[in-house]
Design a protein around this motif. Structure first.
Motif, mmCIF file in Angstrom:
data_model
loop_
_atom_site.group_PDB
_atom_site.id
_atom_site.type_symbol
_atom_site.label_atom_id
_atom_site.label_comp_id
_atom_site.label_asym_id
_atom_site.label_seq_id
_atom_site.Cartn_x
_atom_site.Cartn_y
_atom_site.Cartn_z
ATOM 1 N N MET A 1 0.815 -1.201 0.000
ATOM 2 C CA MET A 1 0.000 0.000 0.000
ATOM 3 C C MET A 1 0.856 1.262 0.000
ATOM 4 O O MET A 1 0.356 2.351 0.042
ATOM 5 C CB MET A 1 -0.927 -0.030 1.214
ATOM 6 N N ALA A 2 2.147 1.141 -0.024
ATOM 7 C CA ALA A 2 3.030 2.304 0.026
ATOM 8 C C ALA A 2 2.637 3.344 -1.012
ATOM 9 O O ALA A 2 2.338 3.011 -2.149
ATOM 10 C CB ALA A 2 4.470 1.879 -0.179
ATOM 11 N N ASN A 3 2.646 4.609 -0.610
ATOM 12 C CA ASN A 3 2.322 5.750 -1.456
ATOM 13 C C ASN A 3 0.870 5.772 -1.933
ATOM 14 O O ASN A 3 0.516 6.570 -2.787
ATOM 15 C CB ASN A 3 3.265 5.825 -2.672
ATOM 16 N N GLN A 4 0.046 4.895 -1.421
ATOM 17 C CA GLN A 4 -1.361 4.907 -1.786
ATOM 18 C C GLN A 4 -2.159 5.570 -0.673
ATOM 19 O O GLN A 4 -1.811 5.471 0.497
ATOM 20 C CB GLN A 4 -1.895 3.487 -1.976
ATOM 21 N N VAL A 5 -3.223 6.224 -1.047
ATOM 22 C CA VAL A 5 -4.146 6.805 -0.084
ATOM 23 C C VAL A 5 -5.499 6.161 -0.319
ATOM 24 O O VAL A 5 -6.000 6.136 -1.441
ATOM 25 C CB VAL A 5 -4.242 8.342 -0.255
ATOM 26 N N GLU A 6 -6.053 5.620 0.723
ATOM 27 C CA GLU A 6 -7.374 4.989 0.658
ATOM 28 C C GLU A 6 -8.352 5.843 1.459
ATOM 29 O O GLU A 6 -7.956 6.604 2.342
ATOM 30 C CB GLU A 6 -7.320 3.572 1.259
ATOM 31 N N GLN A 7 -9.637 5.706 1.187
ATOM 32 C CA GLN A 7 -10.658 6.427 1.943
ATOM 33 C C GLN A 7 -11.322 5.536 2.983
ATOM 34 O O GLN A 7 -12.090 6.020 3.814
ATOM 35 C CB GLN A 7 -11.727 7.014 1.013
ATOM 36 N N GLU A 111 -9.079 9.207 5.526
ATOM 37 C CA GLU A 111 -7.867 8.857 4.798
ATOM 38 C C GLU A 111 -7.093 7.761 5.533
ATOM 39 O O GLU A 111 -6.951 7.804 6.746
ATOM 40 C CB GLU A 111 -7.000 10.112 4.689
ATOM 41 N N VAL A 112 -6.596 6.805 4.761
ATOM 42 C CA VAL A 112 -5.730 5.749 5.285
ATOM 43 C C VAL A 112 -4.459 5.756 4.448
ATOM 44 O O VAL A 112 -4.527 5.650 3.227
ATOM 45 C CB VAL A 112 -6.408 4.361 5.205
ATOM 46 N N ARG A 113 -3.318 5.903 5.119
ATOM 47 C CA ARG A 113 -2.038 5.952 4.410
ATOM 48 C C ARG A 113 -1.055 4.942 4.998
ATOM 49 O O ARG A 113 -0.985 4.774 6.206
ATOM 50 C CB ARG A 113 -1.376 7.322 4.557
ATOM 51 N N ASP A 114 -0.279 4.331 4.134
ATOM 52 C CA ASP A 114 0.871 3.547 4.558
ATOM 53 C C ASP A 114 1.990 4.571 4.750
ATOM 54 O O ASP A 114 2.394 5.231 3.791
ATOM 55 C CB ASP A 114 1.235 2.527 3.480
ATOM 56 N N VAL A 115 2.484 4.721 5.975
ATOM 57 C CA VAL A 115 3.474 5.755 6.262
ATOM 58 C C VAL A 115 4.840 5.178 6.633
ATOM 59 O O VAL A 115 5.689 5.882 7.185
ATOM 60 C CB VAL A 115 2.973 6.714 7.376
ATOM 61 N N MET A 116 5.053 3.926 6.282
ATOM 62 C CA MET A 116 6.345 3.293 6.555
ATOM 63 C C MET A 116 7.409 3.901 5.643
ATOM 64 O O MET A 116 7.146 4.159 4.472
ATOM 65 C CB MET A 116 6.239 1.787 6.303
#
Length: 151
Positions: A1-7, A111-116
């Motif tokens: 999911m890196a660099n993706q933004v989900e709702q 918003e849901v973000r992968d922030v690793m």
């Protein structure tokens, strides 16, 4: 999911949030306007668009949310770190059938973000243990999680 933004929560995150786990929550401090971070464990996702958590109804988290509803949950799981942002509201001032004075808060996810950070993964997820009577802790955890699911 890196660099993706989900709702909404992904299937994997939704599954992680079906039971108690270590997460942190960031709110805006109602007195200073600065970020405020707390660790919590009674979390539950009733649907992919929302996350609920229970905390003492006298907690600073509650005061902060009443003054400014913006909140961010941070969860470590599935070999990564996620930021779940949204608008929080106190859904129940005192959960019934729970011996403590706990408020139920629900965050509507925006918003849901992968922030690793790039090129890495979590190799060991955080673990914790209750430092008081195990039987009492298990009983309380069951009461709180059941009440959150019913609310």
């Amino acid at each position: 999911m890196a660099n993706q933004v989900e709702q909404i929560l992904t299937d994997e995150l939704f599954q992680l949030l079906q039971k108690e786990r270590f997460v942190t929550i960031a709110t805006v401090d109602h007195e200073t306007g600065a970020p405020n971070i707390s660790a919590i464990s009674w979390v539950y996702a009733p649907k992919k668009e929302a996350v609920r958590f229970a905390v003492d109804n006298r907690s600073r988290i509650i005061e902060n949310i009443k003054a400014n509803p913006h909140a961010v949950l941070n969860i470590i799981g599935n070999e990564s770190t996620y930021s779940i942002s949204g608008t929080a509201q106190v859904k129940v001032e005192k959960l019934e059938e729970v011996p403590l004075k706990l408020a139920l808060v629900e965050i509507t996810i925006s918003e849901v973000r992968d922030v690793m950070f790039y090129g890495s993964k979590i190799s060991v997820e955080p673990e914790y243990e209750k430092t008081y009577d195990k039987e009492a802790a298990d009983k309380l955890d069951l009461q709180v999680m059941t009440a959150m699911k019913k609310a």
